[in-house]
Design an enzyme around this catalytic site. Structure first.
Site, PDB file in Angstrom:
ATOM      1  N   HIS A   1      -4.665   6.472 -91.876  1.00 39.23           N
ATOM      2  CA  HIS A   1      -3.368   5.680 -91.350  1.00 39.23           C
ATOM      3  C   HIS A   1      -2.830   6.314 -90.071  1.00 39.23           C
ATOM      4  CE1 HIS A   1      -2.974   2.522 -94.476  1.00 39.23           C
ATOM      5  NE2 HIS A   1      -3.172   3.547 -95.109  1.00 39.23           N
TER       6      HIS A   1
ATOM      7  N   LYS B   1       5.647  -8.810 -87.812  1.00 35.37           N
ATOM      8  CA  LYS B   1       6.548  -9.370 -88.617  1.00 35.37           C
ATOM      9  C   LYS B   1       7.614 -10.049 -87.561  1.00 35.37           C
ATOM     10  CE  LYS B   1       6.221  -5.927 -92.164  1.00 35.37           C
ATOM     11  NZ  LYS B   1       6.773  -4.566 -92.668  1.00 35.37           N
TER      12      LYS B   1
ATOM     13  N   LYS C   1       7.354   7.132 -81.118  1.00 36.48           N
ATOM     14  CA  LYS C   1       7.651   5.569 -81.039  1.00 36.48           C
ATOM     15  C   LYS C   1       8.701   5.341 -80.068  1.00 36.48           C
ATOM     16  CE  LYS C   1       6.965   4.961 -86.300  1.00 36.48           C
ATOM     17  NZ  LYS C   1       6.190   4.140 -86.341  1.00 36.48           N
TER      18      LYS C   1
ATOM     19  N   THR D   1       3.304  -2.546 -88.256  1.00 40.23           N
ATOM     20  CA  THR D   1       3.050  -3.816 -89.081  1.00 40.23           C
ATOM     21  C   THR D   1       4.472  -4.514 -88.608  1.00 40.23           C
ATOM     22  OG1 THR D   1       3.828  -2.660 -90.657  1.00 40.23           O
ATOM     23  CG2 THR D   1       1.653  -3.263 -90.862  1.00 40.23           C
TER      24      THR D   1
ATOM     25  N   LYS E   1      12.209   0.583 -86.892  1.00 43.26           N
ATOM     26  CA  LYS E   1      11.107   1.382 -87.574  1.00 43.26           C
ATOM     27  C   LYS E   1      11.601   2.770 -87.672  1.00 43.26           C
ATOM     28  CE  LYS E   1       8.965   0.134 -83.773  1.00 43.26           C
ATOM     29  NZ  LYS E   1       7.425  -0.058 -84.129  1.00 43.26           N
ATOM     30  N   ARG E   2      10.882   3.717 -88.238  1.00 43.32           N
ATOM     31  CA  ARG E   2      11.258   5.182 -88.486  1.00 43.32           C
ATOM     32  C   ARG E   2      11.567   5.636 -87.184  1.00 43.32           C
ATOM     33  NH1 ARG E   2      10.776   7.393 -93.662  1.00 43.32           N
ATOM     34  NH2 ARG E   2      11.343   9.238 -92.593  1.00 43.32           N
TER      35      ARG E   2
HETATM   36  C1  GL7 Z   1       0.978   4.626 -90.557  1.00 44.65           C
HETATM   37  C2  GL7 Z   1       1.216   4.310 -89.110  1.00 44.65           C
HETATM   38  O1  GL7 Z   1       2.223   5.014 -88.340  1.00 44.65           O
HETATM   39  C3  GL7 Z   1       1.312   2.944 -88.928  1.00 44.65           C
HETATM   40  O2  GL7 Z   1       1.050   2.545 -87.537  1.00 44.65           O
HETATM   41  C4  GL7 Z   1       0.562   1.722 -89.726  1.00 44.65           C
HETATM   42  O3  GL7 Z   1       1.048   0.477 -89.406  1.00 44.65           O
HETATM   43  C5  GL7 Z   1       0.727   2.314 -91.135  1.00 44.65           C
HETATM   44  C6  GL7 Z   1      -0.200   1.386 -91.998  1.00 44.65           C
HETATM   45  O4  GL7 Z   1      -1.086   1.524 -91.613  1.00 44.65           O
HETATM   46  O5  GL7 Z   1       0.685   3.595 -91.395  1.00 44.65           O
HETATM   47  N1  GL7 Z   1       0.710   5.900 -90.869  1.00 44.65           N
HETATM   48  C7  GL7 Z   1       1.760   6.354 -91.487  1.00 44.65           C
HETATM   49  O6  GL7 Z   1       1.520   7.579 -91.778  1.00 44.65           O
HETATM   50  N2  GL7 Z   1       2.853   5.912 -91.774  1.00 44.65           N
HETATM   51  C8  GL7 Z   1       2.686   4.539 -91.204  1.00 44.65           C
HETATM   52  O7  GL7 Z   1       3.498   3.937 -91.278  1.00 44.65           O
HETATM   53  C9  GL7 Z   1       4.131   6.354 -92.309  1.00 44.65           C
END
Ligand code: GL7
Length: 838
Positions: A373, A676, A570, A672, A564-565
């Site tokens: 991820h 949304k 970002k 994601t 978002k975080r």
């Molecule tokens: C993340 C990615 O940063 C994000 O882009 C992705 O949509 C998500 C789900 O696949 O995974 N990877 C990660 O470590 N976090 C995410 O949100 C916390």
């Protein structure tokens, strides 16, 4: 015992009156729960009593379907997906379950008839925030889709007593508050005190010869902890499949050490209990950054061991031999957090079930899939060898043995390529030695995937390049998706109603059908209704913003939202640079005809991430000045919405006009939130990063505001030597914005407060804000221009929604099922258990 009368019906409604679906049935059940479960008469019932009675009423209907689903697990011997994730960011259950049961409108009506306020009940529910952000929320969307697609599945994770912290803002700074989500009890979970497993830690191993003369290893731990199962039913949309999320809570094996107690050492006696329970106490609040804490590895191993022992028990219970484990289960590793599962399954099979190594390795390698991820180097998990050896000595032996065999294979393919062998090794040997969890996951899995096309390509050419060259056939892309049940139907009832009025409700399960909306983009009446829905959503958010922040915003202004975080990659601070640029324009030219904008931010910063916290402070400081400057005359408002979580997200996405997806290209694996927003009719301003690339492909370049460098350009400029200062010196608007921040203008004259941020931009700019600044500002000007033409904007928004079909998590899960898990649906039929439950 009563003879079981089984009566099957095909519909999802049942004539079992106890869980009947008519208004009368629901009302009766609600009143019974108020009386017998909460012990209240309607007159004395509190809001919490009402909520609990409603939750139990809904839960009864879930459990009926669950019982039928489990009956099929056992009877049909179907292949089951085990989704291993350290995080599940579920969000509140009540509304979602009512949607999936298809009783939302009935319950609303029933509540209103007797003067109960459903919205107050929904609002009352504490959300289980058992995740940090996208990764945990994705796991929750995938559970919804698995059930909706009627795929037998179990989610496995940790029942954190404290989930992600609650965020408060004090004097502009983030303050963390513990999340006491279990304070009022949790009606959605069923404790299973008899489903428990022991998990060992520490100690040492010793070799011995078994009866057959085989060399084996015996692990003598110095600590044992018990995992207890807590199950949450996960119902699919308008189907009878009700899967489960099984979360583990840690407890001491002996809740009291009597030996210590008898000699008067009371505190010594309870120490063990406290120590053991610590494991599932709190979620680590870091996203995309490892914190090499022993407790984190303990958490990972704890839930993985319980989950694998549970799956093995279920497998043996249907009478199958463990050689066929991979034919009955497909286990997905949600990132590397559960990747110690590779070593643990080998240990369970070889040490505890006496399987030979080769058979065990065959089973292991064929049961796991691994999803990556993130590409951020700071998120790649590795554990110091010493720490690993102390906590999991037997697993380290197993990892060494896997590595020895693996590297032997590699040497045959790449003789004399020692550099490559060092990179592929499960052990990092440069300096302090580490266990590399991504390498373990790759070697131990049959399939490896990224979460968006660009991300998967970058995986193949960067962090997992050597593994891709070795096993190209293992790699595939599975672009993320989100569930339209929570993110459209539940969050945006107005839009759902409008869409239904034109194309029916088939899109809720087959999101591609939204395509049929395209022909309405040119329909004046439809566009007006569309605008009315958006305005209503914006008014509702404006009211919430006023309540939470005291800031009054104008629903007629453009709602420009980034939630978002908080993370430097970002680039929330790029958004701030734009805000300051607009502010400077207004200061320079007070009469400027500027499109009124409300720029809304939201998101949590990891408590130890100083720069992210400083970005929050910067946003609030800029907001303070801009919102109080009379010269601005409401043409610009800035809001930091505190405590962004699933619950508030459900109110925020539907109210957005503009979605900010502005990460440095190549850094956001997928995103994601971008999906949304767009599903709820916001247009995106974004870089070619993560799933933005595919969203733009789908909605069309004309309906997407693109800016910034590509991932390739970012890499090239970096390799050639990037000099942010020269950009700063040559761009007067950028310089003015940065200088204003650096001068102390937003910090009551204190030039030091934001100096770390300003310096990092001027002298490093790791995430290339300055390189993208002008392109971003120009693009924002195009956004403002487009928004002035409301009809054109609405047309674009309608087309965005119409073309979002691909981003349903149902599509993503279908791909996982077909290409990785090789599982198929099983239709669950309702059964009226007759005397058993009447
Ligand atoms: C993340 C990615 O940063 C994000 O882009 C992705 O949509 C998500 C789900 O696949 O995974 N990877 C990660 O470590 N976090 C995410 O949100 C916390």
């Amino acid at each position: 015992m009563a003879q079981r009368k089984s009566k099957k019906t095909n519909s999802n409604k049942t004539d079992c009156s106890r869980t009947g679906m008519t208004l009368i049935d629901l009302n009766r059940c609600f009143n019974e729960h108020l009386f017998y479960t909460q012990g209240r008469l309607p007159l004395s019932a509190t809001l919490n009593d009402h909520y609990m009675a409603a939750a139990y009423t809904v839960r009864d209907r879930l459990l009926h379907r669950w019982v039928c689903t489990v009956r099929d697990f056992i009877r049909e011997g179907v292949k089951v997906v085990g989704y291993l994730s350290a995080e599940f960011l579920l969000g509140p259950h009540l509304g979602n379950n009512m949607i999936n049961l298809d009783i939302f409108d009935e319950v609303r009506e029933a509540s209103e008839n007797v003067g109960r306020n459903l919205d107050a009940m929904l609002d009352h529910e504490e959300e289980p925030g058992l995740g940090n952000g996208g990764l945990g929320r994705l796991a929750a969307c995938y559970l919804d889709s698995l059930a909706t697609l009627e795929i037998p599945a179990i989610g496995y994770g940790i029942r954190y007593e404290f989930g992600i912290f609650d965020q408060e803002i004090r004097d502009g700074w983030q303050v963390e508050k513990t999340d006491k989500w279990l304070r009022l009890g949790n009606p959605w979970e069923i404790p299973r005190p008899e489903v428990t497993y022991e998990v060992k830690f520490g100690g040492h191993t010793a070799g011995y010869c078994d009866d057959g003369g085989c060399y084996r290893s015996r692990w003598t731990p110095d600590r044992v902890v018990r995992g207890i199962a807590y199950d949450t039913p996960i119902l699919g949309y308008k189907v009878n499949t009700c899967n489960m999320l099984r979360l583990w809570k840690a407890e001491a094996v002996e809740s009291f050490d009597f030996a210590s107690f008898n000699v008067g050492n009371y505190y010594g006696a309870v120490h063990e209990k406290v120590y053991s329970e610590n494991i599932s106490k709190v979620l680590y609040p870091n996203d995309e950054q490892i914190q090499g804490k022993q407790l984190r590895l303990e958490q990972q191993y704890f839930f993985v061991s319980c989950s694998l022992q549970d799956m093995i028990r279920l497998h043996l219970a249907i009478g199958k031999s463990l050689e066929y484990f991979h034919e009955e289960f497909a286990i997905q590793l949600n990132d590397t957090h559960p990747s110690v599962a590779v070593a643990e399954l080998m240990r369970l099979l070889v040490d505890e079930h006496h399987m030979d190594w080769d058979t065990a390795w065959h089973v292991t390698r064929n049961v796991f899939g691994y999803t990556n991820h993130t590409l951020l180097p700071e998120a790649l998990e590795r554990w110091p060898l010493r720490l690993f050896a102390n906590l999991l000595p037997r697993h380290l032996e197993i990892i060494f043995e896997i590595n020895r065999r693996f590297l032997d294979e590699v040497r045959v393919i790449y003789p004399d390529d020692e550099a490559r062998i060092a990179r592929l090794s499960l052990i990092d040997e440069q300096g302090e030695r580490y266990v590399r969890m991504a390498n373990l996951a790759c070697v131990g899995s049959r399939a490896i995937n990224g979460v968006a096309k660009l991300h998967t390509e970058l995986l193949k050419t960067t962090v997992l390049k050597d593994f891709y060259e070795l096993w190209p056939e293992k790699f595939s892309n599975k672009t993320n998706g989100v569930t339209p049940r929570r993110w459209m139907v539940l969050s945006n009832p107005g839009l759902t109603r409008l869409i239904r009025s034109r194309i029916g409700g088939g899109w809720i399960k087959k999101l591609d059908r939204l395509k049929r909306l395209e022909s309405y983009a040119g329909d004046d009446a439809f566009r007006r209704e569309w605008q009315a829905v958006k305005t209503g959503n914006k008014q509702a958010l404006a009211a919430l913003i006023l309540e939470r922040t005291g800031i009054s915003v104008n629903p007629d202004s453009m709602f420009d939202i980034q939630v978002k975080r908080i993370h430097e990659y970002k680039r929330q601070h790029l958004n701030v640079l734009h805000v300051v640029t607009l502010y400077n324009r207004l200061r320079r030219n007070p009469g400027l005809d500027m499109l009124p904008r409300t720029v809304i931010f939201g998101g949590k910063a990891a408590p130890s991430y100083y720069m992210a916290k400083l970005i929050i402070k910067l946003i609030n400081s800029v907001a303070d000045v801009v919102n109080h400057d009379p010269a601005v005359r409401n043409r610009l408002k800035v809001v930091f919405f505190p405590d962004f979580n699933v619950k508030s997200a459900q109110k925020i996405y539907p109210a957005a006009d503009l979605s900010e997806q502005i990460s440095t290209a190549g850094k956001e694996a997928s995103g994601t939130g971008n999906m949304k927003f767009s599903m709820n009719g916001a247009l995106t301003i974004g870089t070619l990063d993560g799933a933005n690339v595919e969203i733009r492909e789908e909605v069309g370049a004309d309906n997407f505001f693109l800016f910034g460098l590509t991932a390739e350009e970012v890499a090239r400029i970096k390799s050639e030597g990037y000099d942010p200062r020269s950009i700063y010196l040559s761009n007067p608007d950028l310089r003015e914005a940065i200088d204003l921040i650096g001068s102390g203008f937003f910090s009551r004259g204190d030039p030091d407060l934001f100096k770390p941020l300003v310096d990092s931009l001027l002298y490093q700019d790791e995430y290339m804000l300055l390189a993208d600044y002008q392109s971003y500002v120009d693009c924002q000007d195009r956004v403002s221009e487009a928004y002035r033409d409301r009809d054109r904007w609405t047309r674009m928004a309608i087309l965005n929604v119409a073309r979002m079909g691909k981003f349903s998590s149902d599509r993503a899960i279908r791909e996982y099922c077909r290409e990785i898990w090789r599982v198929s649906p099983n239709t669950v039929e309702m059964e009226d258990f007759g005397d058993l439950v009447r």
